[in-house]
Design an enzyme around this catalytic site. Structure first.
Site, PDB file in Angstrom:
ATOM      1  N   PHE A 245      -9.252 -19.302   3.816  1.00 40.44           N
ATOM      2  CA  PHE A 245      -8.958 -18.091   4.165  1.00 40.44           C
ATOM      3  C   PHE A 245      -7.814 -17.355   2.926  1.00 40.44           C
ATOM      4  CE2 PHE A 245      -7.046 -14.960   6.558  1.00 40.44           C
ATOM      5  CZ  PHE A 245      -6.413 -15.548   7.551  1.00 40.44           C
ATOM      6  N   LYS A 246      -6.696 -18.015   2.791  1.00 40.88           N
ATOM      7  CA  LYS A 246      -5.395 -17.670   2.975  1.00 40.88           C
ATOM      8  C   LYS A 246      -5.899 -17.344   0.858  1.00 40.88           C
ATOM      9  CE  LYS A 246      -2.618 -18.897   6.577  1.00 40.88           C
ATOM     10  NZ  LYS A 246      -3.744 -19.156   7.303  1.00 40.88           N
ATOM     11  N   ASP A 247      -6.627 -17.954   0.420  1.00 42.23           N
ATOM     12  CA  ASP A 247      -6.486 -17.960  -0.719  1.00 42.23           C
ATOM     13  C   ASP A 247      -7.073 -15.939  -1.022  1.00 42.23           C
ATOM     14  OD1 ASP A 247      -6.615 -19.890  -2.076  1.00 42.23           O
ATOM     15  OD2 ASP A 247      -8.706 -19.949  -1.492  1.00 42.23           O
TER      16      ASP A 247
ATOM     17  N   LEU B 234      -3.976 -14.931  -0.832  1.00 37.57           N
ATOM     18  CA  LEU B 234      -2.805 -15.046  -1.837  1.00 37.57           C
ATOM     19  C   LEU B 234      -3.135 -14.831  -3.521  1.00 37.57           C
ATOM     20  CD1 LEU B 234      -1.506 -18.064   0.667  1.00 37.57           C
ATOM     21  CD2 LEU B 234       0.245 -15.655  -0.919  1.00 37.57           C
TER      22      LEU B 234
END
Ligand SMILES: *Cc1c(COP(=O)(O)O)cnc(C)c1O
Length: 493
Positions: free
Chosen positions: A106-108, A111
């Site tokens: 989910f950090k996509d 980021l």
């Protein structure tokens, strides 16, 4: 000057806040008047996912120009689906898939956007220096940051990871990263050694001014940057709009969210959505065996003096949730003296007690639940057997919390469980949870999981085993500083 530090010592515009990350007094940037600034959340819900991101980010980061263009550069064509985060029905409730980006975590979502915000902030602030991002990673953040920053003009990125301390898949994801502005380096030691080394190098370079006049300036991509928090607000709106579209709710009805929580960024974005008017009901804070937040919400005492557990949901193995500081500030009506006192106490004594008034305010929105290792695996098995839904370990912790909350509140609002990673990022645990045999290396386990379930391996993970490694450096912790300086074309501080 829209932003202030949670500790009271600094003001900044949005662009400056994004470039700095952390405020000079060690606090986090917040906008004190966010809830009072009008936002047309109803009309926002009629837009496409990228349209919502544009409108929300323009509101949260005033002064940025061409936000629509930045959003398209960040997301268009990079996620598996055009709506960014698909919503899947699971019985009465729902799962919001936040892992359909390039690295399957989910950090996509944040980021992918942060590099665009940093380059735009650089232009707005008239900074001609290149921005060098230094990141220490325990796995997921490093790859998502590399994927976001590679070949973004005006930036360079170096990622340090603990040698032998990340999973084989995570390592393969990082060391095969292409791009002319990227470097990936293993550090001998564990994650703490790696992170401490990177922080020390960062501070030494900043304090000495070693990069001044070298055309380079340091920054970090970690989750306290307001440029990482703001993009996460979007998917709460996306979920709400989808439930409206399905006819599951009427405009204005509350929706509850269950969030697998580590650093408190993901769940705080839900609180921001609520402050902007979205009818977010309850925010269910899900923890694994590291239940410091569950205890805090129950008692008002935040106590990090406890055992640290390594669990099958490693991205939530955290004892100090940095973004909670923003909530303390907002819930105490901007009492920066209080926040400063609490943070000093946490630093010195390892514990603080929140006064009753802000605690009650927080408890009127947030509920905390935790889930042990055995139960995490049971949830994965049960979801697969009963619903044919395959989820990862972090998501399972959130399902457990959602169900626990439901048991106390039957017949309430629909609950959306945020799903933060593809099951293929943790193939061994998932495979054994659904009754498979977790044998061989992680790559074989991925294939076995695909054979057993028919759920396809994500594009970015398939074929990783056969990709040539491009980054082979391994250094000691004390070599991080010279390593960074050598990159910056300077030998010593
Ligand atoms: C980072 C991460 C989390 C925790 O998110 P926070 O914003 O730090 O609370 C949960 N699940 C996964 C898979 C993650 O990578």
């Amino acid at each position: 000057m829209e932003f202030v530090s949670t500790r009271g010592g600094a003001r900044a515009g949005a662009a400056e806040a994004v470039l700095r990350g952390l405020a000079p007094d060690g606090g986090l940037y917040v906008e004190a008047g966010l809830a009072r600034r009008p936002f047309d959340w109803q009309s926002c819900l009629t837009l496409s996912s990228l349209g919502m991101a544009e409108k929300i980010l323009s509101h949260l980061l005033p002064g940025f120009e061409d936000m629509g263009d930045l959003v398209r550069r960040a997301y268009a064509g990079k996620f598996e689906t055009e709506d960014l985060t698909p919503l899947v029905g699971v019985g009465e409730d729902y799962m919001l898939e936040l892992f359909r980006g390039p690295t399957s975590a989910f950090k996509d979502v944040a980021l992918s956007m942060l590099p665009q915000l940093i380059t735009a902030a650089r232009r707005l602030e008239g900074v001609t220096d290149e921005i060098l991002i230094l990141t220490a990673t325990s796995g997921d953040t490093g790859k998502a940051a590399l994927e976001g920053f590679h070949d973004v003009e005006g930036t360079r990125i170096t990622v340090f990871y603990p040698d032998g301390g990340v999973s084989p898949v995570q390592r393969a994801q990082m060391v095969t990263q292409e791009g002319r502005n990227v470097k990936v380096c293993a550090v001998r030691g564990n994650f703490d050694d790696c992170q401490t080394g990177v922080k020390a190098a960062f501070n030494a370079i900043s304090a000495s001014g070693a990069l001044e006049g070298k055309g380079l300036r340091l920054s970090s991509a970690n989750s306290i940057n307001i440029g990482r928090l703001a993009p996460q607000v979007t998917y709460y709106f996306i979920a709400y709009a989808k439930l409206l579209g399905l006819g599951r709710i009427a405009l204005g009805d509350p929706v509850d969210f269950a969030v697998p929580t580590g650093n408190f960024g993901d769940i705080l974005a839900g609180y921001y959505a609520r402050l902007m008017g979205l009818p977010v009901g309850r925010l269910i804070c899900a923890s694994n065996a590291n239940r410091v937040l569950t205890d805090f919400l129950a008692t008002g005492v935040y106590d990090k003096r406890r055992s640290f557990y390594r669990t099958s949901s490693p991205s939530m193995d955290i004892l100090v949730s940095s973004n909670l500081e923003r909530l303390l500030y907002l819930a105490s009506e901007g009492d920066s003296a209080l926040v400063r006192r609490l943070m000093e106490s946490l630093n010195r004594e390892g514990v603080y007690t929140l006064p009753q008034a802000p605690l009650e305010k927080i408890r009127s929105v947030f509920s905390g639940f935790c889930c042990g290792e055995e139960e995490t695996l049971e949830v994965i098995g049960r979801l697969w057997r009963e619903r044919h839904v395959l989820c990862d370990t972090h998501t399972a912790v959130a399902f457990s919390a959602a169900w626990a909350y439901r048991r106390q509140n039957a017949g309430g609002a629909p609950v959306v469980v945020l799903s933060t990673a593809s099951p293929y990022k943790f193939p061994g645990a998932v495979l054994s949870a659904i009754g498979g045999h977790a044998e061989g290396d992680e790559f074989s386990q991925m294939e076995a999981l695909e054979r057993l379930t028919g759920v396809p391996i994500p594009r970015g993970l398939r074929g990783l085993r056969d990709k040539a490694p491009l980054h082979q450096d391994v250094i000691g912790r004390e070599e991080i500083l010279p390593y960074v300086l050598a990159q910056a074309g300077r030998q010593e501080v």
